[in-house]
Scaffold this motif. Sequence first.
Motif, PDB file in Angstrom:
ATOM      1  N   THR A   1       0.882  -1.199  -0.122  1.00 41.13           N
ATOM      2  CA  THR A   1      -0.102   0.050   0.133  1.00 41.13           C
ATOM      3  C   THR A   1       0.856   1.335   0.281  1.00 41.13           C
ATOM      4  OG1 THR A   1      -0.122   0.029   2.399  1.00 41.13           O
ATOM      5  CG2 THR A   1      -1.782  -1.128   1.166  1.00 41.13           C
ATOM      6  N   THR A   2       1.982   1.075   0.311  1.00 40.97           N
ATOM      7  CA  THR A   2       2.696   2.383   0.598  1.00 40.97           C
ATOM      8  C   THR A   2       3.537   2.669  -0.693  1.00 40.97           C
ATOM      9  OG1 THR A   2       3.505   1.821   3.212  1.00 40.97           O
ATOM     10  CG2 THR A   2       5.007   3.190   1.738  1.00 40.97           C
ATOM     11  N   ILE A   3       4.059   1.680  -1.506  1.00 45.37           N
ATOM     12  CA  ILE A   3       4.661   1.611  -2.652  1.00 45.37           C
ATOM     13  C   ILE A   3       3.660   2.324  -3.761  1.00 45.37           C
ATOM     14  CG2 ILE A   3       4.348  -0.793  -3.730  1.00 45.37           C
ATOM     15  CD1 ILE A   3       7.587   1.539  -3.773  1.00 45.37           C
ATOM     16  N   GLU A   4       2.310   1.926  -3.509  1.00 51.02           N
ATOM     17  CA  GLU A   4       1.324   2.100  -4.359  1.00 51.02           C
ATOM     18  C   GLU A   4       0.975   3.718  -4.210  1.00 51.02           C
ATOM     19  OE1 GLU A   4      -3.235   1.056  -5.708  1.00 51.02           O
ATOM     20  OE2 GLU A   4      -2.369   0.026  -4.293  1.00 51.02           O
ATOM     21  N   LEU A   5       1.143   4.063  -2.741  1.00 50.53           N
ATOM     22  CA  LEU A   5       0.900   5.595  -2.482  1.00 50.53           C
ATOM     23  C   LEU A   5       2.027   6.361  -3.019  1.00 50.53           C
ATOM     24  CD1 LEU A   5      -0.625   7.891  -0.418  1.00 50.53           C
ATOM     25  CD2 LEU A   5       1.296   7.066   0.833  1.00 50.53           C
ATOM     26  N   PHE A   6       3.261   5.819  -2.963  1.00 50.27           N
ATOM     27  CA  PHE A   6       4.249   6.746  -3.392  1.00 50.27           C
ATOM     28  C   PHE A   6       4.088   6.636  -5.071  1.00 50.27           C
ATOM     29  CE2 PHE A   6       7.655   5.431  -0.062  1.00 50.27           C
ATOM     30  CZ  PHE A   6       6.769   6.196   0.929  1.00 50.27           C
ATOM     31  N   SER A   7       3.675   5.604  -5.660  1.00 50.63           N
ATOM     32  CA  SER A   7       3.511   5.851  -7.116  1.00 50.63           C
ATOM     33  C   SER A   7       2.498   6.565  -7.713  1.00 50.63           C
ATOM     34  CB  SER A   7       3.131   4.292  -7.604  1.00 50.63           C
ATOM     35  OG  SER A   7       2.874   4.153  -8.938  1.00 50.63           O
ATOM     36  N   MET A   8       1.517   6.700  -6.867  1.00 44.98           N
ATOM     37  CA  MET A   8       0.294   7.590  -7.341  1.00 44.98           C
ATOM     38  C   MET A   8       0.526   9.008  -7.019  1.00 44.98           C
ATOM     39  SD  MET A   8      -3.131   4.988  -6.771  1.00 44.98           S
ATOM     40  CE  MET A   8      -3.266   5.566  -4.960  1.00 44.98           C
ATOM     41  N   SER A   9       1.388   9.443  -5.888  1.00 43.20           N
ATOM     42  CA  SER A   9       1.394  10.553  -5.407  1.00 43.20           C
ATOM     43  C   SER A   9       2.700  11.399  -5.865  1.00 43.20           C
ATOM     44  CB  SER A   9       1.275  10.688  -3.838  1.00 43.20           C
ATOM     45  OG  SER A   9       0.339  10.020  -3.297  1.00 43.20           O
ATOM     46  N   LEU A  10       3.706  10.574  -6.132  1.00 46.98           N
ATOM     47  CA  LEU A  10       4.907  11.583  -6.481  1.00 46.98           C
ATOM     48  C   LEU A  10       4.989  11.722  -7.950  1.00 46.98           C
ATOM     49  CD1 LEU A  10       7.526   9.445  -4.553  1.00 46.98           C
ATOM     50  CD2 LEU A  10       6.655  11.554  -3.903  1.00 46.98           C
ATOM     51  N   ASN A  11       5.542  13.027  -8.258  1.00 46.68           N
ATOM     52  CA  ASN A  11       5.810  13.169  -9.704  1.00 46.68           C
ATOM     53  C   ASN A  11       6.926  14.303  -9.813  1.00 46.68           C
ATOM     54  OD1 ASN A  11       4.630  15.903  -9.358  1.00 46.68           O
ATOM     55  ND2 ASN A  11       2.572  15.245  -9.430  1.00 46.68           N
ATOM     56  N   ASN A  12       7.182  14.903 -11.011  1.00 51.22           N
ATOM     57  CA  ASN A  12       8.398  15.664 -11.147  1.00 51.22           C
ATOM     58  C   ASN A  12       8.159  16.977 -10.462  1.00 51.22           C
ATOM     59  OD1 ASN A  12       9.466  13.772 -12.576  1.00 51.22           O
ATOM     60  ND2 ASN A  12       8.899  14.683 -14.432  1.00 51.22           N
ATOM     61  N   LYS A  13       6.996  17.297 -10.045  1.00 45.76           N
ATOM     62  CA  LYS A  13       6.634  18.718  -9.547  1.00 45.76           C
ATOM     63  C   LYS A  13       6.423  18.657  -7.875  1.00 45.76           C
ATOM     64  CE  LYS A  13       5.191  20.495 -13.844  1.00 45.76           C
ATOM     65  NZ  LYS A  13       4.251  21.218 -14.624  1.00 45.76           N
ATOM     66  N   THR A  14       6.538  17.280  -7.333  1.00 48.90           N
ATOM     67  CA  THR A  14       6.312  17.213  -5.843  1.00 48.90           C
ATOM     68  C   THR A  14       7.420  18.170  -5.175  1.00 48.90           C
ATOM     69  OG1 THR A  14       5.395  15.270  -6.172  1.00 48.90           O
ATOM     70  CG2 THR A  14       5.824  15.795  -4.010  1.00 48.90           C
ATOM     71  N   LYS A  15       6.764  18.864  -4.184  1.00 45.11           N
ATOM     72  CA  LYS A  15       7.908  19.754  -3.641  1.00 45.11           C
ATOM     73  C   LYS A  15       8.058  19.090  -2.170  1.00 45.11           C
ATOM     74  CE  LYS A  15       6.417  23.924  -5.786  1.00 45.11           C
ATOM     75  NZ  LYS A  15       6.212  25.203  -6.012  1.00 45.11           N
ATOM     76  N   ILE A  16       8.990  19.752  -1.317  1.00 50.77           N
ATOM     77  CA  ILE A  16       9.287  18.969  -0.091  1.00 50.77           C
ATOM     78  C   ILE A  16       8.134  18.829   0.824  1.00 50.77           C
ATOM     79  CG2 ILE A  16      10.716  19.673   2.003  1.00 50.77           C
ATOM     80  CD1 ILE A  16      12.479  18.701  -0.277  1.00 50.77           C
ATOM     81  N   LYS A  17       7.279  19.927   0.954  1.00 52.24           N
ATOM     82  CA  LYS A  17       6.250  19.913   1.759  1.00 52.24           C
ATOM     83  C   LYS A  17       5.272  18.649   1.397  1.00 52.24           C
ATOM     84  CE  LYS A  17       2.027  22.443   2.950  1.00 52.24           C
ATOM     85  NZ  LYS A  17       1.188  23.634   2.821  1.00 52.24           N
ATOM     86  N   GLY A  18       5.080  18.520  -0.070  1.00 47.88           N
ATOM     87  CA  GLY A  18       4.334  17.265  -0.712  1.00 47.88           C
ATOM     88  C   GLY A  18       5.098  16.035  -0.127  1.00 47.88           C
ATOM     89  N   LEU A  19       6.231  16.007  -0.368  1.00 45.49           N
ATOM     90  CA  LEU A  19       6.943  14.936  -0.230  1.00 45.49           C
ATOM     91  C   LEU A  19       6.904  14.531   1.360  1.00 45.49           C
ATOM     92  CD1 LEU A  19       9.143  12.665  -1.052  1.00 45.49           C
ATOM     93  CD2 LEU A  19      10.837  14.231  -0.694  1.00 45.49           C
ATOM     94  N   ILE A  20       7.097  15.343   2.266  1.00 43.78           N
ATOM     95  CA  ILE A  20       6.911  14.979   3.690  1.00 43.78           C
ATOM     96  C   ILE A  20       5.538  14.534   3.996  1.00 43.78           C
ATOM     97  CG2 ILE A  20       6.804  15.811   6.047  1.00 43.78           C
ATOM     98  CD1 ILE A  20       9.238  17.896   4.989  1.00 43.78           C
TER      99      ILE A  20
END
Length: 86
Positions: A20-39
Amino acid sequence: MDISPLNLGMIAAYYYINYTTIELFSMSLNNKTKIKGLIEIISNAAEYESIPIRHHEDSILRQVHLQSVKTFCAVPWIIESALMDS
């Protein structure tokens, strides 16, 4: 029938990450993700649900939480999260 693992499955297995975590990362992360979003994305990982709180650590975490609510009171999602956690 030929069976082969997917890239995300291999990453999850190598780093012992919940599917579920790897799926969350896959769906949420993109090239424009900022530090706040990453955290925010990392903090929503399923692995954090099973971390036990040490003796007397709950009062320290509560103080940190209250301080963060005071600091970021203008950010609606933090207030909503604080109210849901209370």
